[in-house]
Design an enzyme around this catalytic site. Structure first.
Site, PDB file in Angstrom:
ATOM      1  N   ASP A  36       1.017  -1.177   0.044  1.00  0.00           N
ATOM      2  CA  ASP A  36      -0.119  -0.022  -0.135  1.00  0.00           C
ATOM      3  C   ASP A  36       0.947   1.113  -0.035  1.00  0.00           C
ATOM      4  O   ASP A  36       1.800   1.275   0.855  1.00  0.00           O
ATOM      5  CB  ASP A  36      -0.894   0.092   1.325  1.00  0.00           C
ATOM      6  CG  ASP A  36      -1.755   0.882   1.200  1.00  0.00           C
ATOM      7  OD1 ASP A  36      -2.651   0.824   0.519  1.00  0.00           O
ATOM      8  OD2 ASP A  36      -1.487   1.752   2.156  1.00  0.00           O
ATOM      9  N   GLU A 164       8.201  18.950 -20.681  1.00  0.00           N
ATOM     10  CA  GLU A 164       7.247  18.224 -21.132  1.00  0.00           C
ATOM     11  C   GLU A 164       6.083  19.360 -21.504  1.00  0.00           C
ATOM     12  O   GLU A 164       5.799  19.266 -22.584  1.00  0.00           O
ATOM     13  CB  GLU A 164       6.351  17.417 -20.084  1.00  0.00           C
ATOM     14  CG  GLU A 164       5.178  16.453 -20.850  1.00  0.00           C
ATOM     15  CD  GLU A 164       3.799  17.048 -20.949  1.00  0.00           C
ATOM     16  OE1 GLU A 164       2.923  16.585 -21.447  1.00  0.00           O
ATOM     17  OE2 GLU A 164       3.674  18.173 -20.329  1.00  0.00           O
ATOM     18  N   ASP A 193       0.677  11.214 -15.758  1.00  0.00           N
ATOM     19  CA  ASP A 193       0.697  12.682 -16.078  1.00  0.00           C
ATOM     20  C   ASP A 193      -0.813  13.060 -15.543  1.00  0.00           C
ATOM     21  O   ASP A 193      -1.811  12.870 -16.294  1.00  0.00           O
ATOM     22  CB  ASP A 193       1.039  13.164 -17.498  1.00  0.00           C
ATOM     23  CG  ASP A 193       1.163  14.372 -17.813  1.00  0.00           C
ATOM     24  OD1 ASP A 193       0.667  15.332 -16.906  1.00  0.00           O
ATOM     25  OD2 ASP A 193       1.078  14.742 -18.985  1.00  0.00           O
TER      26      ASP A 193
HETATM   27  N1  DPN Z   1       0.124  16.349 -21.321  1.00  0.00           N
HETATM   28  C1  DPN Z   1      -0.570  17.035 -20.280  1.00  0.00           C
HETATM   29  C2  DPN Z   1      -0.167  18.139 -19.824  1.00  0.00           C
HETATM   30  O1  DPN Z   1       1.039  18.084 -19.224  1.00  0.00           O
HETATM   31  O2  DPN Z   1      -0.636  19.412 -20.131  1.00  0.00           O
HETATM   32  C3  DPN Z   1      -2.068  16.790 -20.083  1.00  0.00           C
HETATM   33  C4  DPN Z   1      -2.431  15.329 -20.687  1.00  0.00           C
HETATM   34  C5  DPN Z   1      -1.997  14.151 -19.960  1.00  0.00           C
HETATM   35  C6  DPN Z   1      -3.525  15.180 -21.494  1.00  0.00           C
HETATM   36  C7  DPN Z   1      -2.445  12.932 -20.360  1.00  0.00           C
HETATM   37  C8  DPN Z   1      -3.852  14.131 -22.173  1.00  0.00           C
HETATM   38  C9  DPN Z   1      -3.533  12.826 -21.324  1.00  0.00           C
HETATM   39 ZN    ZN Z   2       1.193  17.299 -17.735  1.00  0.00          ZN
END
Ligand code: DPN
Ligand code: ZN
Ligand code: CA
Length: 321
Positions: A36, A164, A193
């Site tokens: 957990d 990113e 994410d």
């Molecule tokens: N890529 C993301 C961001 O950092 O804004 C948002 C996201 C994550 C969209 C996963 C779709 C799926």
């Molecule tokens: Zn993101």
């Protein structure tokens, strides 16, 4: 944390839930090998990331001091736990960026399971759901591996990506920069994410293509394993597009099996989804997406807790064989 009720009531509750289980469901929850993941620990990492943003102009964005401080925080925790860490630099928009790579010693290094999350925020805010949440869950799962002195068959590698938000720059730099031999040793990649959205949905990347185009060979198995934890706690999961809109994009371009979890961004929860999961219909999963209000207040604890446990379950399950 798993249900305190089941822990407290033990066999009686298990028997009762078996009676209440819909026909066709197994009588008892599957035995999960993973520990957990303590929600309090994941939230403590988020508090640290919030403090870092607050002390550095309110964000943790690429090229800003709050990003480097975020890397240093995560690295410090991993180093103390016995990880072999390295900070890899790249350049984007005229500024130095960083990826943090952490290897857990042991396992078959020609059969790597990698788990990653982007650590940078946008410049508008501290990025606690996007993506302190995935970063903190990834960190706490890595620390749980160390606490358990887990020695799985496969080699475990964890990554925290830079830039990113500028277009998957850090993860692309990492994957493209590997020799083809090193790249071919990464047999699967898990991406997290946004896993604590305040009006959460429970989504898995559609690796098996049951709602769209799907992923490279092996991605269906990853989706199945990610969904298995939620099945064990009776939380329904929906597919989200396997479109490469986060750091798994560079991995799937090389045919690496991938998957991940997501609790929603700017999209709005439908009436049907609110019936499934609770929360507010017609409202964004994350109203503070890419905004200054993406603070520690912008987290749904239950979603964060469930996702952290699901990540641990996937890491344990997928690294076993
Ligand atoms: N890529 C993301 C961001 O950092 O804004 C948002 C996201 C994550 C969209 C996963 C779709 C799926
Ligand atoms: Zn993101
Ligand atoms: Ca699917």
């Amino acid at each position: 944390m798993r249900s305190r009720m089941i822990a407290a009531l033990g066999a009686v509750a298990l028997a009762a839930s078996a009676l209440l289980a819909p026909s066709g469901a197994s009588a008892a929850p599957a035995t999960l090998a993973a520990p957990d993941i303590p929600l309090a620990n994941v939230k403590a990492h988020l508090s640290q990331l919030q403090s870092i943003a607050s002390a550095n102009g309110g964000n943790r964005a690429h090229g800003r001091p709050g990003f480097r401080a975020s890397i240093d925080y995560v690295k410090g925790r991993l180093d103390a736990a016995g990880y072999q860490t390295s900070v890899r630099t790249f350049t984007s928009g005229g500024a130095t960026g960083y990826n943090l790579i952490a290897d857990w010693p042991g396992g078959d290094t020609s059969n790597v399971l990698m788990t990653g999350a982007h650590l940078d925020s946008v410049t508008a805010g501290p990025g606690i759901n996007d993506n302190g949440s995935g970063s903190a869950a990834n960190l706490e799962v890595a620390l749980a591996v160390a606490r358990a002195n887990h020695q799985p068959k496969r080699h475990l590698r964890f990554g925290w990506w830079g830039a990113e938000e500028r277009g998957l720059v850090g993860s692309t730099n990492y994957v493209n920069g590997l020799s083809s031999t090193e790249r071919s040793k990464i047999k699967s990649y898990l991406n997290f994410d946004m896993v604590g959205s305040p009006n959460p949905g429970y989504f898995a990347y559609d690796g098996d293509g049951s709602s769209g185009s799907g992923g490279p060979a092996g991605s269906a198995e990853i989706e199945r394993v990610l969904r298995a934890y939620f099945q064990s706690i009776n939380v329904p999961v929906q597919d989200t597009a396997f479109d490469g809109r986060s750091d798994y994009g560079p991995f799937i371009r090389y045919g690496i099996a991938s998957g991940g979890l997501f609790t929603g961004a700017e999209g709005r929860k439908t009436t049907q989804q609110a019936q499934l999961w609770g929360g507010q219909a017609g409202v964004a999963f994350d109203r503070c997406y890419h905004s200054s209000c993406d603070t520690t207040s912008n987290i749904n604890d239950t979603a964060l807790d469930r996702n952290a446990d699901a990540i641990a379950n996937a890491v344990w399950t997928l690294s076993a064989a």
